[in-house]
Design an enzyme around this catalytic site. Sequence first.
Site, PDB file in Angstrom:
ATOM      1  N   HIS A   1       0.840  -1.201   0.000  1.00 39.53           N
ATOM      2  CA  HIS A   1       0.000   0.000   0.000  1.00 39.53           C
ATOM      3  C   HIS A   1       0.872   1.246   0.000  1.00 39.53           C
ATOM      4  O   HIS A   1       1.747   1.401   0.851  1.00 39.53           O
ATOM      5  CB  HIS A   1      -0.916   0.015   1.233  1.00 39.53           C
ATOM      6  CG  HIS A   1      -1.859   1.173   1.249  1.00 39.53           C
ATOM      7  ND1 HIS A   1      -2.046   1.973   2.350  1.00 39.53           N
ATOM      8  CD2 HIS A   1      -2.663   1.679   0.281  1.00 39.53           C
ATOM      9  CE1 HIS A   1      -2.938   2.907   2.067  1.00 39.53           C
ATOM     10  NE2 HIS A   1      -3.321   2.751   0.827  1.00 39.53           N
TER      11      HIS A   1
ATOM     12  N   GLU B   1     -15.914   2.011   0.667  1.00 38.12           N
ATOM     13  CA  GLU B   1     -15.560   2.707   1.907  1.00 38.12           C
ATOM     14  C   GLU B   1     -16.638   3.692   2.332  1.00 38.12           C
ATOM     15  O   GLU B   1     -16.803   3.968   3.518  1.00 38.12           O
ATOM     16  CB  GLU B   1     -14.204   3.411   1.767  1.00 38.12           C
ATOM     17  CG  GLU B   1     -14.178   4.488   0.703  1.00 38.12           C
ATOM     18  CD  GLU B   1     -12.777   5.047   0.437  1.00 38.12           C
ATOM     19  OE1 GLU B   1     -11.813   4.547   1.037  1.00 38.12           O
ATOM     20  OE2 GLU B   1     -12.659   5.972  -0.373  1.00 38.12           O
TER      21      GLU B   1
END
Lengths: 703, 703
Positions: free
Chosen positions: B414, B509
């Site tokens: 990430h 999200e």
Amino acid sequence: MKKLILYLIALLFSYSGYCQKLTSPDNQLVLTFSLLPNGTPTYQLDYKGQPIIRNSKMGFALLHVDRPLAEGFRITDTQFTSSDTTWEPVWGEEKEIRDNHREMLVCLQQEKTDWQVNIRFRLFNDGLGFRYEFPVQPNLRHFRIQNELTEFSLTGDHKTFWIPADYDTNEFPITTSSLSGIAALIDEVRKEPLAAKSPAPNLAVQTPLMMKSANGIYVNIHEAALINYPAMHLNVNDQTFQLSAHLTPDKTGNGAFMQTGSATPWRTIMVSDDARDILASNLIVNLNEPCKIKDTSWIKPTKYMGVWWEYFTGGGSTWSYTDYSDIIIGQTDYTKLKPHGRHGANTQHVKEYIDFAAKHGFDAVLVEGWNEGWEDNHAYIKERIYSFTKPYPDFDAKELQQYAAAKGVKIIMHHETTSSVVNYEHQMHDAFRFMVDHGYDAVKTGYVGGIIPRSEHHDSQWMVNHYNYVTETAADYKIMVNSHEAVRPTGIHRTWPNWIAQESARGTEFESFKGIAPDHTTILPFTRLVGGPMDYTPGIFQGDLSVYGSNPAKGSSTLVKQLALYVTMYSPLQMAADLIENYDRFPDAFQFIKDVAVDWDNTWILEAEPGDYITIARKSKGKNEWFVGGITDENPRESIIDFSFLPKGKKYIATIYADGKDADWRTNPQSYLISSKTISQKTKLKQRLAPSGGVAIRIREIE
Amino acid sequence: MKKLILYLIALLFSYSGYCQKLTSPDNQLVLTFSLLPNGTPTYQLDYKGQPIIRNSKMGFALLHVDRPLAEGFRITDTQFTSSDTTWEPVWGEEKEIRDNHREMLVCLQQEKTDWQVNIRFRLFNDGLGFRYEFPVQPNLRHFRIQNELTEFSLTGDHKTFWIPADYDTNEFPITTSSLSGIAALIDEVRKEPLAAKSPAPNLAVQTPLMMKSANGIYVNIHEAALINYPAMHLNVNDQTFQLSAHLTPDKTGNGAFMQTGSATPWRTIMVSDDARDILASNLIVNLNEPCKIKDTSWIKPTKYMGVWWEYFTGGGSTWSYTDYSDIIIGQTDYTKLKPHGRHGANTQHVKEYIDFAAKHGFDAVLVEGWNEGWEDNHAYIKERIYSFTKPYPDFDAKELQQYAAAKGVKIIMHHETTSSVVNYEHQMHDAFRFMVDHGYDAVKTGYVGGIIPRSEHHDSQWMVNHYNYVTETAADYKIMVNSHEAVRPTGIHRTWPNWIAQESARGTEFESFKGIAPDHTTILPFTRLVGGPMDYTPGIFQGDLSVYGSNPAKGSSTLVKQLALYVTMYSPLQMAADLIENYDRFPDAFQFIKDVAVDWDNTWILEAEPGDYITIARKSKGKNEWFVGGITDENPRESIIDFSFLPKGKKYIATIYADGKDADWRTNPQSYLISSKTISQKTKLKQRLAPSGGVAIRIREIE
């Protein structure tokens, strides 16, 4: 009772009328810090009992914050320390540098915000440095500085050596005038045609700013350790003679993006009644951090030649390879293009320079125009302008690597970015790897034109970070950096001595454009060079360029003055900039360039007056050999060279390169006379310098 | 005489009333190009004999040039070609893609400037693509486009699925209204709290823009091959229903910096009277260049889990390691800081995910919050926010590398840049090298917050180049890229198939923030997904987040709809986004996520209406196995699933994951029913979908 006393002391301490003094080690300079009734911090600097900087405000205007960080402060602590040490630079004008100062740290807290700002003052015998520090604290972490409000309130209408404040260039000619005379002249100076210009909107000038008061005090204002902050220019109030900081903004209106746990650069004020002290000062490097490179053995002062000046003479040689100019780097196949035949950086021609350099003991040869892209190097609008790993078809990097290595000569890499900076950063690792693979250990970088990222100026915080990033990355590859058109230096070469020189001022190339004034090199050591060495590229024997063809430019000095510059313009990187043919024409004069050192044990400033003359003597590093250089402006003068810097009780042979009797920069620049003389420590030599002339002397001990 | 005829032909040819037609291979679409009397190029698009785009102008407004590059043109040449080929994508919805189009190249010259612009039209059965090309030419090389003047003149007040034009975000909820209804709604939509917002100053919307005319024609406008150009938004004239290009400017007012020898992206208009054709279209990828990666063996469709959703649930787990937050990357020593104990990406916890992923056959585990910097990740003002090579003290990269390798699971890297893009580019090579050294072959990148360089927007030309630069550089390291908050895709994954997915829209999200509308996923395949696959991160079984603590968010769908999304939201990268504990609670439903493929031989769009429902069937790559996914908006519906896509003459077992009878996204989302059924090619299944419900089917051949 004890508590009450402590409370009263604290009250006294935070009383806004409170002031605190710091004196220099020799007690000649006195710094006074005080708070105004509204809690604005101020400082004053006195020299020999007289104010040299009147009471001047300090602080910041912030973006997105109504209240400036410049008032409502109380003092929470004051700490005094002193220090007297010496350190050895990797290269320099002196083998050892003394750092003798007294320090005062004033801790401030803004009452309404609880924000803390500390101001650290360091007072040396030759001047003051101070900076703002933003400690880590509970109520402030990130903030944006719109501008710094630091004032420098001068005591009168000083004589000033200035160039206009500009966010993108420092290549203006230097003007000498009173402070009150700047306004009438600045617009004309700003018309100077330069590759990138972004004038400050108001009456402002650049630092290092050299001034002289009516009563003969020399004052120089600059900054030290410009790291993660925009470069400072100076607003000029020509009524009150108050200067004030003018930070280079980015194009979105930000001055500096800050995080606590940081500090501004040091603001420096050198002061003396002897101009020589300004040239001798180590205040700027002393305010920088010690060297961060552990193994510095690969950093070597260098004397070099180059495939370079021929591009300026008008003789036809050029950077580009072909007349076809619709270039797309990565797509254009140069091997399929027809060369125009005027490409300077071809293998054969570079070999001629390597041969010549080897024969005459030079360390290196700079080659510009070796790489793809020069046919279409439009700045700002084009992002991928050059390849930094693809040579032109007629430049054989492998063959030249072997050829140069066999002759003991280095080739100096050239990275003209044309200010396409992000693209340069993209290519930088590969470019440095290419250098390492091909035996290069030094790079000349260039920043012609408007900057990409397009929010930035040459002098804005982001670009300041870029130059430092390049230098630090280069150090990882053991590469020395010589940056051109970058922000002017602030002594960072102490910390990163691989940043071996910079241009960042009007250099010799302007001899071929609009010209260099005869007094230019008598001013630069007081201005630009205060921050660090300059790759001025002296040594032009043939200043009259009309001999090559169409360029009508005339040189600005006698041939001997060009020799003297190798001593007066300190740099660990010195070029012999002229063409081989001109050095072949004057082999006896060329001998001085061959002999002169580029690193020194000691330096003595013998004579100096900004704008008029400079005479400097230096001892070669690790050798019983000395060099003297003296220069004058457009006026002839008699220099009195006092050799008392030589060790006692010995005899020396001095080889003197002097202007010929009829020498004159306008009419007879190539007239010179070389003579030898036995001298001792007691000798005082009277030496006439021609208009824009000079004198250059080599001194050896008689064994 | 011959000359005269040629002259007359040329005259006719350049006659401004001249028009030229191009028809699609099936002759249903007709493109008409013509010049207005003032020499302005225009085009019109007819579908089945009716205009679908009325005559629309083309051209550019240039910076620093008075005359727009939009009038005074004459035609110098027109060339027609046609092409019918197939190609194999590295991954995709189809094993083979047919590219069947007819092409017309119109060469234009502006009479007063002699500047040349070519317009290339490609007409497919499902729509039009056209682009401007700037050939290398004598009188034009570099120029700046202020804006593109391309119009899309619609035929009426279409039903439109839109988000507001914004230069920095595409995470708005999608609004459905007529074109004339946008103005009344857009200000309210723009209030949506998003990390970075720079609304276009006028009435404008983003592409891919999906519309439906009153007479049932579906029109989709987007672009293909967005390379070295700003992303296009669309101005809306809600009186005339004329849309026009609105290029994302940089903050200094430039649209695009151009050099001849280049082209704009393709402007695409998909047209059909069957909504399913829009979902089935390969027009965008067909307009992109073929794959530029030679060895693609390392590019692998991936099903993954992650240490991720727990950061959104309100359960306490977080990206940061410590409460100390005065972080300076490179200086802060994390090993000396006290951990707060809520750090998600700790070695032990990651191992739990690796164990679970290995047990259930997942390819990879994403780990967010593994690296230094999360405590102080202030966007825009701070430039060096994260290290991409320094893990937190409790994240043992070497140990996890070995642990994951032993279990046959990859860890996904990430890189949240927080849009400090130049700093990311500085670190990128080292970051990719760190990945290679630690066994990572995929990275999720993130661009939260305002961009540095500060002249740029997420969608401006410079950033477009950045995303492509990251992708191409990653390919050198054999790294797959999944970018979040980047500019929306335009089919570049054909050329760079390591750009395996993007977010670039309101993703899962938001189920934990302001919510997702029930119709959201019935629209996305018609808008955002038209450009390329989306890392939507479905699979949330526990949508009601109040069970974890303080987050009151409720999910937007039934559990079964979450399963169906693995089929309806095409991506070669699919996450099972929920927590381990939730999959352990519903192991039978979880089985579908375990089984579902992420790469396909064939796709059949069975039912589709934007904003209402989608039903899709796909055949697993290289396997006799099929999956069907069907979803609906807030309205329940009866889906009629026609299995005629199955090969004839065989029997199949279908495992059907259906909403329970009482299922409802608001009141009972976790109600589901799993059943099995023998089916054949002739089967038609009536299947009820709950409000915001779905159906998911796995089909295997009975041997």
